[in-house]
Design a protein around this motif. Structure first.
Motif, PDB file in Angstrom:
ATOM      1  N   SER A  18       0.835  -1.206   0.000  1.00 35.31           N
ATOM      2  CA  SER A  18       0.000   0.000   0.000  1.00 35.31           C
ATOM      3  C   SER A  18       0.867   1.252   0.000  1.00 35.31           C
ATOM      4  N   SER A  19       2.000   1.213   0.697  1.00 33.86           N
ATOM      5  CA  SER A  19       2.926   2.350   0.662  1.00 33.86           C
ATOM      6  C   SER A  19       3.522   2.518  -0.729  1.00 33.86           C
ATOM      7  N   ALA A  20       3.812   1.415  -1.403  1.00 32.36           N
ATOM      8  CA  ALA A  20       4.343   1.482  -2.766  1.00 32.36           C
ATOM      9  C   ALA A  20       3.357   2.196  -3.685  1.00 32.36           C
ATOM     10  N   VAL A  21       2.087   1.859  -3.559  1.00 32.05           N
ATOM     11  CA  VAL A  21       1.060   2.506  -4.383  1.00 32.05           C
ATOM     12  C   VAL A  21       1.069   4.009  -4.134  1.00 32.05           C
ATOM     13  N   GLY A  22       1.135   4.410  -2.877  1.00 29.07           N
ATOM     14  CA  GLY A  22       1.190   5.834  -2.551  1.00 29.07           C
ATOM     15  C   GLY A  22       2.414   6.520  -3.128  1.00 29.07           C
ATOM     16  N   HIS A  23       3.570   5.886  -2.988  1.00 30.10           N
ATOM     17  CA  HIS A  23       4.809   6.465  -3.504  1.00 30.10           C
ATOM     18  C   HIS A  23       4.770   6.620  -5.032  1.00 30.10           C
ATOM     19  N   LEU A  24       4.137   5.665  -5.701  1.00 32.58           N
ATOM     20  CA  LEU A  24       4.144   5.672  -7.165  1.00 32.58           C
ATOM     21  C   LEU A  24       2.991   6.455  -7.781  1.00 32.58           C
ATOM     22  N   ALA A  42      14.478  14.505  -3.723  1.00 38.06           N
ATOM     23  CA  ALA A  42      13.286  13.929  -3.095  1.00 38.06           C
ATOM     24  C   ALA A  42      12.311  13.299  -4.092  1.00 38.06           C
ATOM     25  N   GLY A  43      12.106  13.901  -5.246  1.00 41.03           N
ATOM     26  CA  GLY A  43      11.193  13.317  -6.237  1.00 41.03           C
ATOM     27  C   GLY A  43      11.665  11.961  -6.723  1.00 41.03           C
ATOM     28  N   PRO A  44      12.897  11.889  -7.255  1.00 41.17           N
ATOM     29  CA  PRO A  44      13.405  10.582  -7.675  1.00 41.17           C
ATOM     30  C   PRO A  44      13.536   9.590  -6.510  1.00 41.17           C
ATOM     31  N   ALA A  45      13.870  10.083  -5.327  1.00 40.42           N
ATOM     32  CA  ALA A  45      13.972   9.193  -4.158  1.00 40.42           C
ATOM     33  C   ALA A  45      12.608   8.605  -3.809  1.00 40.42           C
ATOM     34  N   THR A  46      11.563   9.398  -3.951  1.00 38.48           N
ATOM     35  CA  THR A  46      10.216   8.910  -3.676  1.00 38.48           C
ATOM     36  C   THR A  46       9.820   7.833  -4.679  1.00 38.48           C
ATOM     37  N   ALA A  47      10.067   8.085  -5.949  1.00 39.86           N
ATOM     38  CA  ALA A  47       9.752   7.082  -6.970  1.00 39.86           C
ATOM     39  C   ALA A  47      10.596   5.822  -6.772  1.00 39.86           C
ATOM     40  N   GLY A  48      11.874   6.009  -6.508  1.00 37.02           N
ATOM     41  CA  GLY A  48      12.759   4.862  -6.290  1.00 37.02           C
ATOM     42  C   GLY A  48      12.361   4.045  -5.074  1.00 37.02           C
ATOM     43  N   SER A  49      11.962   4.727  -4.013  1.00 40.71           N
ATOM     44  CA  SER A  49      11.541   3.995  -2.817  1.00 40.71           C
ATOM     45  C   SER A  49      10.227   3.268  -3.074  1.00 40.71           C
ATOM     46  N   GLY A  50       9.382   3.832  -3.928  1.00 45.94           N
ATOM     47  CA  GLY A  50       8.149   3.132  -4.303  1.00 45.94           C
ATOM     48  C   GLY A  50       8.451   1.840  -5.043  1.00 45.94           C
ATOM     49  N   VAL A  51       9.453   1.877  -5.911  1.00 43.87           N
ATOM     50  CA  VAL A  51       9.862   0.663  -6.634  1.00 43.87           C
ATOM     51  C   VAL A  51      10.441  -0.359  -5.656  1.00 43.87           C
ATOM     52  N   LEU A  52      11.287   0.099  -4.730  1.00 42.46           N
ATOM     53  CA  LEU A  52      11.835  -0.810  -3.707  1.00 42.46           C
ATOM     54  C   LEU A  52      10.714  -1.492  -2.927  1.00 42.46           C
ATOM     55  N   LEU A  53       9.728  -0.706  -2.509  1.00 42.72           N
ATOM     56  CA  LEU A  53       8.601  -1.252  -1.745  1.00 42.72           C
ATOM     57  C   LEU A  53       7.809  -2.261  -2.565  1.00 42.72           C
ATOM     58  N   LEU A  54       7.546  -1.928  -3.815  1.00 39.57           N
ATOM     59  CA  LEU A  54       6.754  -2.805  -4.674  1.00 39.57           C
ATOM     60  C   LEU A  54       7.482  -4.113  -4.962  1.00 39.57           C
ATOM     61  N   VAL A  55       8.725  -4.008  -5.403  1.00 43.14           N
ATOM     62  CA  VAL A  55       9.490  -5.208  -5.745  1.00 43.14           C
ATOM     63  C   VAL A  55       9.759  -6.049  -4.501  1.00 43.14           C
ATOM     64  N   GLY A  56      10.176  -5.399  -3.423  1.00 40.02           N
ATOM     65  CA  GLY A  56      10.439  -6.137  -2.186  1.00 40.02           C
ATOM     66  C   GLY A  56       9.196  -6.801  -1.635  1.00 40.02           C
ATOM     67  N   GLY A  57       8.099  -6.068  -1.607  1.00 31.21           N
ATOM     68  CA  GLY A  57       6.848  -6.620  -1.082  1.00 31.21           C
ATOM     69  C   GLY A  57       6.328  -7.782  -1.909  1.00 31.21           C
ATOM     70  N   LEU A  58       6.309  -7.619  -3.227  1.00 33.40           N
ATOM     71  CA  LEU A  58       5.841  -8.710  -4.097  1.00 33.40           C
ATOM     72  C   LEU A  58       6.756  -9.926  -4.026  1.00 33.40           C
ATOM     73  N   SER A  59       8.041  -9.682  -3.916  1.00 31.72           N
ATOM     74  CA  SER A  59       8.997 -10.782  -3.821  1.00 31.72           C
ATOM     75  C   SER A  59       8.744 -11.631  -2.571  1.00 31.72           C
ATOM     76  N   VAL A  60       8.563 -10.967  -1.439  1.00 30.75           N
ATOM     77  CA  VAL A  60       8.282 -11.693  -0.195  1.00 30.75           C
ATOM     78  C   VAL A  60       6.924 -12.378  -0.281  1.00 30.75           C
ATOM     79  N   LEU A  61       5.928 -11.676  -0.758  1.00 33.46           N
ATOM     80  CA  LEU A  61       4.578 -12.231  -0.833  1.00 33.46           C
ATOM     81  C   LEU A  61       4.529 -13.472  -1.717  1.00 33.46           C
ATOM     82  N   LEU A  62       5.088 -13.378  -2.904  1.00 32.31           N
ATOM     83  CA  LEU A  62       5.005 -14.464  -3.876  1.00 32.31           C
ATOM     84  C   LEU A  62       6.067 -15.540  -3.677  1.00 32.31           C
ATOM     85  N   GLY A  63       7.069 -15.239  -2.873  1.00 31.93           N
ATOM     86  CA  GLY A  63       8.134 -16.208  -2.680  1.00 31.93           C
ATOM     87  C   GLY A  63       9.027 -16.325  -3.894  1.00 31.93           C
ATOM     88  N   VAL A  64       9.289 -15.210  -4.544  1.00 34.13           N
ATOM     89  CA  VAL A  64      10.218 -15.154  -5.674  1.00 34.13           C
ATOM     90  C   VAL A  64      11.470 -14.454  -5.160  1.00 34.13           C
TER      91      VAL A  64
END
Length: 139
Positions: A18-24, A42-64
């Protein structure tokens, strides 16, 4: 054990996704807030952190490569705690308390994600209900 770990993964990641969605989707507004906190680029850091959250979260969730996903969450959480929730800089008592709560939450989640990294890396392919094994092997 497999089902227990799957349930834990499912319960662990909604905050990050949910944080990734907000960041992106609200990058400009969140970037302005980050800039006010003194975050460089701050702008690129926000987008980059959104990608980190999305990829990290999906990776843990899906077990990839869940170990890598957990590590990405640590990479997000620790700098965020230090840069965005620097309670020691606050003058107002209520603002200081609020930032301390967020700082402690991020550090605690970083600790949990670091434990997940170690767990997934150590257990390896023995843990079922994942799409891939770990990327790292620390056994």
């Amino acid at each position: 054990m497999d089902v227990l770990v799957l349930i834990g993964r499912i319960l662990f990641v909604p905050l990050f996704l949910s944080s990734a969605v907000g960041h992106l989707t609200q990058t400009k507004q969140m970037g302005q807030y980050a800039a006010a906190k003194g975050v460089p680029a701050a702008g690129p850091a926000t987008a980059g952190s959104g990608v980190l959250l999305l990829v990290g979260g999906l990776s843990v969730l899906l077990g990839v490569w869940a170990d890598l996903g957990a590590l990405l969450l640590v990479v997000f959480l620790v700098p965020t705690a230090l840069l965005m929730h620097a309670f020691w800089k606050e003058e107002d008592g209520q603002a200081k308390q609020t930032e301390m709560v967020h700082f402690n939450k991020n550090i605690a989640l970083a600790g949990a994600a670091l434990m997940l990294f170690g767990f997934f890396s150590y257990v390896g392919d023995d843990l079922g209900l994942t799409l891939t094994g770990p990327l790292f092997d620390i056994s």
